[in-house]
Design an enzyme around this catalytic site. Structure first.
Site, PDB file in Angstrom:
ATOM      1  N   TYR A 184     -11.758   2.181   3.602  1.00  0.00           N
ATOM      2  CA  TYR A 184     -10.555   1.625   2.971  1.00  0.00           C
ATOM      3  C   TYR A 184      -9.337   2.487   3.281  1.00  0.00           C
ATOM      4  O   TYR A 184      -8.271   1.974   3.678  1.00  0.00           O
ATOM      5  CB  TYR A 184     -10.769   1.522   1.464  1.00  0.00           C
ATOM      6  CG  TYR A 184      -9.575   1.000   0.706  1.00  0.00           C
ATOM      7  CD1 TYR A 184      -9.261  -0.359   0.719  1.00  0.00           C
ATOM      8  CD2 TYR A 184      -8.757   1.856  -0.021  1.00  0.00           C
ATOM      9  CE1 TYR A 184      -8.156  -0.847   0.031  1.00  0.00           C
ATOM     10  CE2 TYR A 184      -7.663   1.378  -0.717  1.00  0.00           C
ATOM     11  CZ  TYR A 184      -7.363   0.034  -0.690  1.00  0.00           C
ATOM     12  OH  TYR A 184      -6.274  -0.438  -1.374  1.00  0.00           O
TER      13      TYR A 184
ATOM     14  N   SER B 194      -4.222 -14.813  -5.663  1.00  0.00           N
ATOM     15  CA  SER B 194      -5.112 -15.376  -6.691  1.00  0.00           C
ATOM     16  C   SER B 194      -5.185 -14.509  -7.937  1.00  0.00           C
ATOM     17  O   SER B 194      -5.590 -14.979  -9.008  1.00  0.00           O
ATOM     18  CB  SER B 194      -6.515 -15.604  -6.129  1.00  0.00           C
ATOM     19  OG  SER B 194      -7.100 -14.374  -5.735  1.00  0.00           O
TER      20      SER B 194
ATOM     21  N   GLY C 194      -3.898 -10.236  -9.696  1.00  0.00           N
ATOM     22  CA  GLY C 194      -3.305  -8.922  -9.521  1.00  0.00           C
ATOM     23  C   GLY C 194      -1.862  -8.904  -9.061  1.00  0.00           C
ATOM     24  O   GLY C 194      -1.029  -9.706  -9.485  1.00  0.00           O
ATOM     25  N   ILE C 195      -1.554  -7.965  -8.172  1.00  0.00           N
ATOM     26  CA  ILE C 195      -0.180  -7.763  -7.708  1.00  0.00           C
ATOM     27  C   ILE C 195       0.352  -9.005  -7.025  1.00  0.00           C
ATOM     28  O   ILE C 195       1.516  -9.380  -7.210  1.00  0.00           O
ATOM     29  CB  ILE C 195      -0.119  -6.551  -6.748  1.00  0.00           C
ATOM     30  CG1 ILE C 195      -0.415  -5.255  -7.507  1.00  0.00           C
ATOM     31  CG2 ILE C 195       1.243  -6.458  -6.071  1.00  0.00           C
ATOM     32  CD1 ILE C 195      -0.573  -4.033  -6.607  1.00  0.00           C
TER      33      ILE C 195
ATOM     34  N   SER D 127      -1.133   1.597  -0.243  1.00  0.00           N
ATOM     35  CA  SER D 127      -1.781   2.291  -1.354  1.00  0.00           C
ATOM     36  C   SER D 127      -1.477   3.771  -1.217  1.00  0.00           C
ATOM     37  O   SER D 127      -1.165   4.243  -0.108  1.00  0.00           O
ATOM     38  CB  SER D 127      -3.303   2.076  -1.287  1.00  0.00           C
ATOM     39  OG  SER D 127      -3.993   2.964  -2.132  1.00  0.00           O
TER      40      SER D 127
ATOM     41  N   ILE E  28       3.673 -14.957   0.445  1.00  0.00           N
ATOM     42  CA  ILE E  28       2.937 -13.838  -0.142  1.00  0.00           C
ATOM     43  C   ILE E  28       1.448 -14.079   0.047  1.00  0.00           C
ATOM     44  O   ILE E  28       0.940 -15.150  -0.291  1.00  0.00           O
ATOM     45  CB  ILE E  28       3.246 -13.698  -1.648  1.00  0.00           C
ATOM     46  CG1 ILE E  28       4.766 -13.614  -1.877  1.00  0.00           C
ATOM     47  CG2 ILE E  28       2.550 -12.465  -2.240  1.00  0.00           C
ATOM     48  CD1 ILE E  28       5.175 -13.687  -3.334  1.00  0.00           C
TER      49      ILE E  28
END
Length: 273
Positions: free
Chosen positions: A147, A12, A14-15, A134, A8
């Site tokens: 982004y 560090s 979050g998800i 996203s 993964i």
């Protein structure tokens, strides 16, 4: 049988962090990677609290040498979760093309680089690739031009790769969260700094930031997304696309039914009015 192994990226916070812990709790052998392993404290603390172990490795997805070193010595890999990414706010007239390229390097080419390196191992195990994109990979959003472009590119690449990879036994999926309560947004440049940089676009950006703050006040938790990620990893025949909340499904569903683009333009235009 020995546990299956998942690598993964971006763990560090979050998800990525939540998915690493959830996968370990569900019996996966987890290789949790991040660009700076000095930031592994939160992950290690979460693993200790959950009573699980994860292997932490350094990985800069934009560096081919780092990718090769991270995967070196792996005899088996059953799944890859592409989660590493970086947010970015700005608009074309007020930023450089190099700024845009940097966003693409992390969010698009970094995903390709890790996936390419992992594919031989995933072919051998008939494994899977899960990439966190996203809703911004489907719906273009104001001041997220670079982004969203990167996430659109990831979506298109993975959608095109999926049937090809399936022919050699590798399942390819994308996961599309909406607003998630994590450090991801906090890691984007601060409001005042960005407003100073956009010149005549500042009023529109200010309106957008006010609207976005409200959206993230009701954000989904990383743990909720992680639960769905682990379910996807375990699924025998994973769907190509997973939308992680009703809000995300409604948002993306509107775009897919918007044949002439007018509904999306009316919605996002209102955000900056």
């Amino acid at each position: 049988m020995s546990p299956k192994t998942v690598l993964i990226t971006g763990t560090s916070s979050g998800i990525g962090l939540a998915t690493a812990i959830a996968a370990a709790e569900n019996g996966w052998q987890v290789i949790a990677t991040m660009r700076d392993t000095a930031k592994a404290g939160a992950l290690r603390a979460a693993a200790e609290a959950a009573g699980v172990s994860v292997e932490v490795r350094e990985l800069d997805v934009t560096d081919p040498g780092s990718v090769a070193a991270c995967l070196a010595g792996l005899d088996r890999l059953d799944a890859l979760v592409n989660n590493a990414g970086a947010g970015h706010l700005g608009t074309l007239e007020q930023e450089s093309i190099d700024d845009v390229r940097a966003v693409m390097e992390v969010n698009f080419f970094g995903v390709l680089q890790v996936t390419k390196a992992a594919l031989p191992l995933l072919r051998a195990s008939e494994g899977r690739v899960v990439t966190v994109t996203s809703v911004g990979g489907v719906v273009g959003q104001p001041f997220n031009e670079a982004y969203c472009a990167a996430k659109f590119a990831v979506e298109g690449f993975m959608e095109s790769l999926a049937p090809v990879a399936a022919r050699v036994g590798v399942a390819v999926s994308v996961v599309e969260p909406g607003a998630v309560a994590s450090e991801f947004v906090n890691n984007v440049a601060g409001r005042d700094t960005v407003l100073e940089q956009v010149g005549p676009y500042a009023p529109a950006l200010s309106a957008y930031l006010d609207r976005t703050r409200g959206a993230f006040a009701n954000a989904q938790t990383p743990q909720d997304v992680a639960t769905q990620m682990v379910e996807l990893l375990a699924c025998e025949r994973p769907a190509f696309r997973t939308l992680t909340s009703d809000t995300a499904r409604a948002f993306v569903g509107m775009k897919l039914a918007d044949f002439d683009g007018s509904a999306v333009q009316a919605m996002t235009g209102a955000w900056i009015a």
